[in-house]
Design a protein around this motif. Structure first.
Motif, mmCIF file in Angstrom:
data_model
loop_
_atom_site.group_PDB
_atom_site.id
_atom_site.type_symbol
_atom_site.label_atom_id
_atom_site.label_comp_id
_atom_site.label_asym_id
_atom_site.label_seq_id
_atom_site.Cartn_x
_atom_site.Cartn_y
_atom_site.Cartn_z
ATOM 1 N N LYS A 1 -25.873 6.546 21.985
ATOM 2 C CA LYS A 1 -25.667 6.366 20.555
ATOM 3 C C LYS A 1 -24.564 7.318 20.089
ATOM 4 C CE LYS A 1 -28.085 6.180 16.202
ATOM 5 N NZ LYS A 1 -29.365 6.213 15.522
ATOM 6 N N GLY A 2 -23.597 6.773 19.345
ATOM 7 C CA GLY A 2 -22.494 7.571 18.830
ATOM 8 C C GLY A 2 -21.228 7.496 19.656
ATOM 9 N N GLU A 3 -21.275 6.913 20.851
ATOM 10 C CA GLU A 3 -20.075 6.799 21.674
ATOM 11 C C GLU A 3 -19.158 5.701 21.143
ATOM 12 O OE1 GLU A 3 -20.718 8.154 26.173
ATOM 13 O OE2 GLU A 3 -21.561 6.202 25.706
ATOM 14 N N LEU A 4 -17.872 5.839 21.419
ATOM 15 C CA LEU A 4 -16.898 4.827 21.035
ATOM 16 C C LEU A 4 -16.716 3.846 22.184
ATOM 17 C CD1 LEU A 4 -14.201 7.034 19.309
ATOM 18 C CD2 LEU A 4 -15.884 5.570 18.226
ATOM 19 N N VAL A 5 -16.742 2.552 21.869
ATOM 20 C CA VAL A 5 -16.598 1.509 22.881
ATOM 21 C C VAL A 5 -15.675 0.414 22.366
ATOM 22 C CG1 VAL A 5 -18.865 1.899 23.945
ATOM 23 C CG2 VAL A 5 -18.645 0.281 22.066
ATOM 24 N N LEU A 6 -15.152 -0.362 23.298
ATOM 25 C CA LEU A 6 -14.400 -1.570 22.987
ATOM 26 C C LEU A 6 -15.254 -2.766 23.372
ATOM 27 C CD1 LEU A 6 -10.888 -0.631 24.394
ATOM 28 C CD2 LEU A 6 -11.603 -0.646 22.013
ATOM 29 N N ALA A 7 -15.170 -3.843 22.610
ATOM 30 C CA ALA A 7 -15.940 -5.052 22.885
ATOM 31 C C ALA A 7 -14.997 -6.154 23.336
ATOM 32 C CB ALA A 7 -16.701 -5.498 21.642
ATOM 33 N N LEU A 8 -15.415 -6.923 24.320
ATOM 34 C CA LEU A 8 -14.629 -8.031 24.839
ATOM 35 C C LEU A 8 -14.570 -9.136 23.796
ATOM 36 C CD1 LEU A 8 -13.166 -9.219 27.319
ATOM 37 C CD2 LEU A 8 -15.355 -10.194 27.992
ATOM 38 N N ARG A 9 -13.367 -9.603 23.515
ATOM 39 C CA ARG A 9 -13.218 -10.731 22.587
ATOM 40 C C ARG A 9 -13.468 -11.997 23.366
ATOM 41 N NH1 ARG A 9 -8.235 -10.489 18.655
ATOM 42 N NH2 ARG A 9 -9.364 -12.337 18.085
ATOM 43 N N ARG A 10 -14.481 -12.702 22.992
ATOM 44 C CA ARG A 10 -14.805 -13.943 23.694
ATOM 45 C C ARG A 10 -15.350 -14.944 22.688
ATOM 46 N NH1 ARG A 10 -20.409 -13.944 24.463
ATOM 47 N NH2 ARG A 10 -21.278 -11.930 23.943
ATOM 48 N N PRO A 11 -14.990 -16.183 22.830
ATOM 49 C CA PRO A 11 -15.570 -17.176 21.922
ATOM 50 C C PRO A 11 -17.004 -17.470 22.331
ATOM 51 C CG PRO A 11 -14.150 -18.245 23.510
ATOM 52 C CD PRO A 11 -14.022 -16.762 23.743
ATOM 53 N N ILE A 12 -17.889 -17.477 21.359
ATOM 54 C CA ILE A 12 -19.279 -17.778 21.662
ATOM 55 C C ILE A 12 -19.422 -19.271 21.961
ATOM 56 C CG2 ILE A 12 -21.613 -17.813 20.703
ATOM 57 C CD1 ILE A 12 -20.826 -15.266 19.192
ATOM 58 N N THR A 13 -18.808 -20.086 21.162
ATOM 59 C CA THR A 13 -18.781 -21.520 21.428
ATOM 60 C C THR A 13 -17.414 -22.047 21.043
ATOM 61 O OG1 THR A 13 -19.592 -22.013 19.212
ATOM 62 C CG2 THR A 13 -21.243 -21.836 20.972
ATOM 63 N N GLY A 14 -17.063 -23.168 21.575
ATOM 64 C CA GLY A 14 -15.809 -23.805 21.190
ATOM 65 C C GLY A 14 -14.615 -23.313 21.987
ATOM 66 N N ARG A 15 -13.440 -23.701 21.538
ATOM 67 C CA ARG A 15 -12.202 -23.373 22.235
ATOM 68 C C ARG A 15 -11.562 -22.135 21.645
ATOM 69 N NH1 ARG A 15 -9.017 -28.846 23.573
ATOM 70 N NH2 ARG A 15 -10.703 -29.862 24.684
ATOM 71 N N HIS A 16 -10.600 -21.608 22.388
ATOM 72 C CA HIS A 16 -9.850 -20.459 21.902
ATOM 73 C C HIS A 16 -8.933 -20.895 20.760
ATOM 74 C CE1 HIS A 16 -10.918 -17.721 25.141
ATOM 75 N NE2 HIS A 16 -10.839 -18.758 25.959
ATOM 76 N N HIS A 17 -8.919 -20.114 19.697
ATOM 77 C CA HIS A 17 -8.019 -20.394 18.588
ATOM 78 C C HIS A 17 -7.073 -19.231 18.356
ATOM 79 C CE1 HIS A 17 -10.101 -24.069 17.572
ATOM 80 N NE2 HIS A 17 -11.257 -23.407 17.598
ATOM 81 N N ASP A 18 -7.093 -18.271 19.272
ATOM 82 C CA ASP A 18 -6.220 -17.114 19.142
ATOM 83 C C ASP A 18 -4.847 -17.425 19.721
ATOM 84 O OD1 ASP A 18 -8.254 -15.586 18.046
ATOM 85 O OD2 ASP A 18 -8.980 -14.936 20.007
ATOM 86 N N PRO A 19 -3.846 -16.664 19.315
ATOM 87 C CA PRO A 19 -2.527 -16.818 19.931
ATOM 88 C C PRO A 19 -2.585 -16.509 21.428
ATOM 89 C CG PRO A 19 -2.417 -15.372 18.014
ATOM 90 C CD PRO A 19 -3.848 -15.671 18.257
ATOM 91 N N LYS A 20 -1.542 -16.905 22.116
ATOM 92 C CA LYS A 20 -1.522 -16.775 23.569
ATOM 93 C C LYS A 20 -1.660 -15.326 24.037
ATOM 94 C CE LYS A 20 1.171 -18.150 27.574
ATOM 95 N NZ LYS A 20 2.341 -18.879 28.036
ATOM 96 N N PHE A 21 -0.984 -14.412 23.387
ATOM 97 C CA PHE A 21 -0.985 -13.027 23.832
ATOM 98 C C PHE A 21 -1.881 -12.134 22.964
ATOM 99 C CE2 PHE A 21 3.074 -14.688 25.431
ATOM 100 C CZ PHE A 21 2.849 -14.475 26.781
ATOM 101 N N ALA A 22 -2.954 -12.674 22.469
ATOM 102 C CA ALA A 22 -3.898 -11.890 21.675
ATOM 103 C C ALA A 22 -4.616 -10.891 22.584
ATOM 104 C CB ALA A 22 -4.926 -12.810 21.024
ATOM 105 N N PRO A 23 -4.985 -9.724 22.073
ATOM 106 C CA PRO A 23 -5.671 -8.740 22.916
ATOM 107 C C PRO A 23 -7.039 -9.245 23.374
ATOM 108 C CG PRO A 23 -5.638 -8.021 20.635
ATOM 109 C CD PRO A 23 -4.788 -9.245 20.708
ATOM 110 N N ASN A 24 -7.444 -8.815 24.569
ATOM 111 C CA ASN A 24 -8.735 -9.229 25.117
ATOM 112 C C ASN A 24 -9.889 -8.366 24.612
ATOM 113 O OD1 ASN A 24 -7.528 -11.216 26.654
ATOM 114 N ND2 ASN A 24 -7.189 -9.836 28.379
ATOM 115 N N TRP A 25 -9.587 -7.177 24.112
ATOM 116 C CA TRP A 25 -10.616 -6.248 23.658
ATOM 117 C C TRP A 25 -10.396 -5.920 22.195
ATOM 118 C CZ3 TRP A 25 -14.477 -5.045 27.011
ATOM 119 C CH2 TRP A 25 -14.250 -5.314 28.357
#
Length: 115
Positions: A16-40
């Motif tokens: 608790k209290g640590e800094l973390v990065l979360a993976l960007r992932r679509p829960i359902t559906g297709r990707h709507h992000d630009p091609k070079f969008a960050p993964n985290w």
């Protein structure tokens, strides 16, 4: 093969209290992000730790923008300006063994040189 994998695999556990990065992932559906969008995305603060490796993340404002996530979708965030206070460089057991051996060897040589 299991033994070889387990030698290299390191469990991820966050407190608790640590800094973390979360993976960007679509829960359902297709990707709507630009091609070079960050993964985290983030950094987020670990607000609550659940059994089984699940975490609730919060922003600096205390908001919870993401649902409860499994630890496999998180990774530790290291600030460029300053390392966290609790982060200590981890040493391998071989390094500890060598350091202890060198200390013992120096002590023995001093002992025998005095006689």
């Amino acid at each position: 093969m299991t033994r070889a994998y387990e030698k290299l695999a390191r469990p991820r556990a966050f407190r608790k209290g640590e800094l973390v990065l979360a993976l960007r992932r679509p829960i359902t559906g297709r990707h709507h992000d630009p091609k070079f969008a960050p993964n985290w995305e983030g950094p987020f603060i670990v607000d609550q730790v659940y059994d089984g490796g699940a975490y609730l993340l919060a922003t600096e404002n205390g908001e919870h923008p993401l649902p409860i996530l499994n630890g496999r979708y998180l990774k530790k965030y290291y600030s460029q300006s300053q390392p966290p206070e609790h982060a200590k460089p981890q040493r391998h057991p071989e390094e500890d063994f060598i350091a202890n051996w060198v200390e013992a060897h120096e002590g023995m040589t001093q002992l025998f040189s005095q006689q």
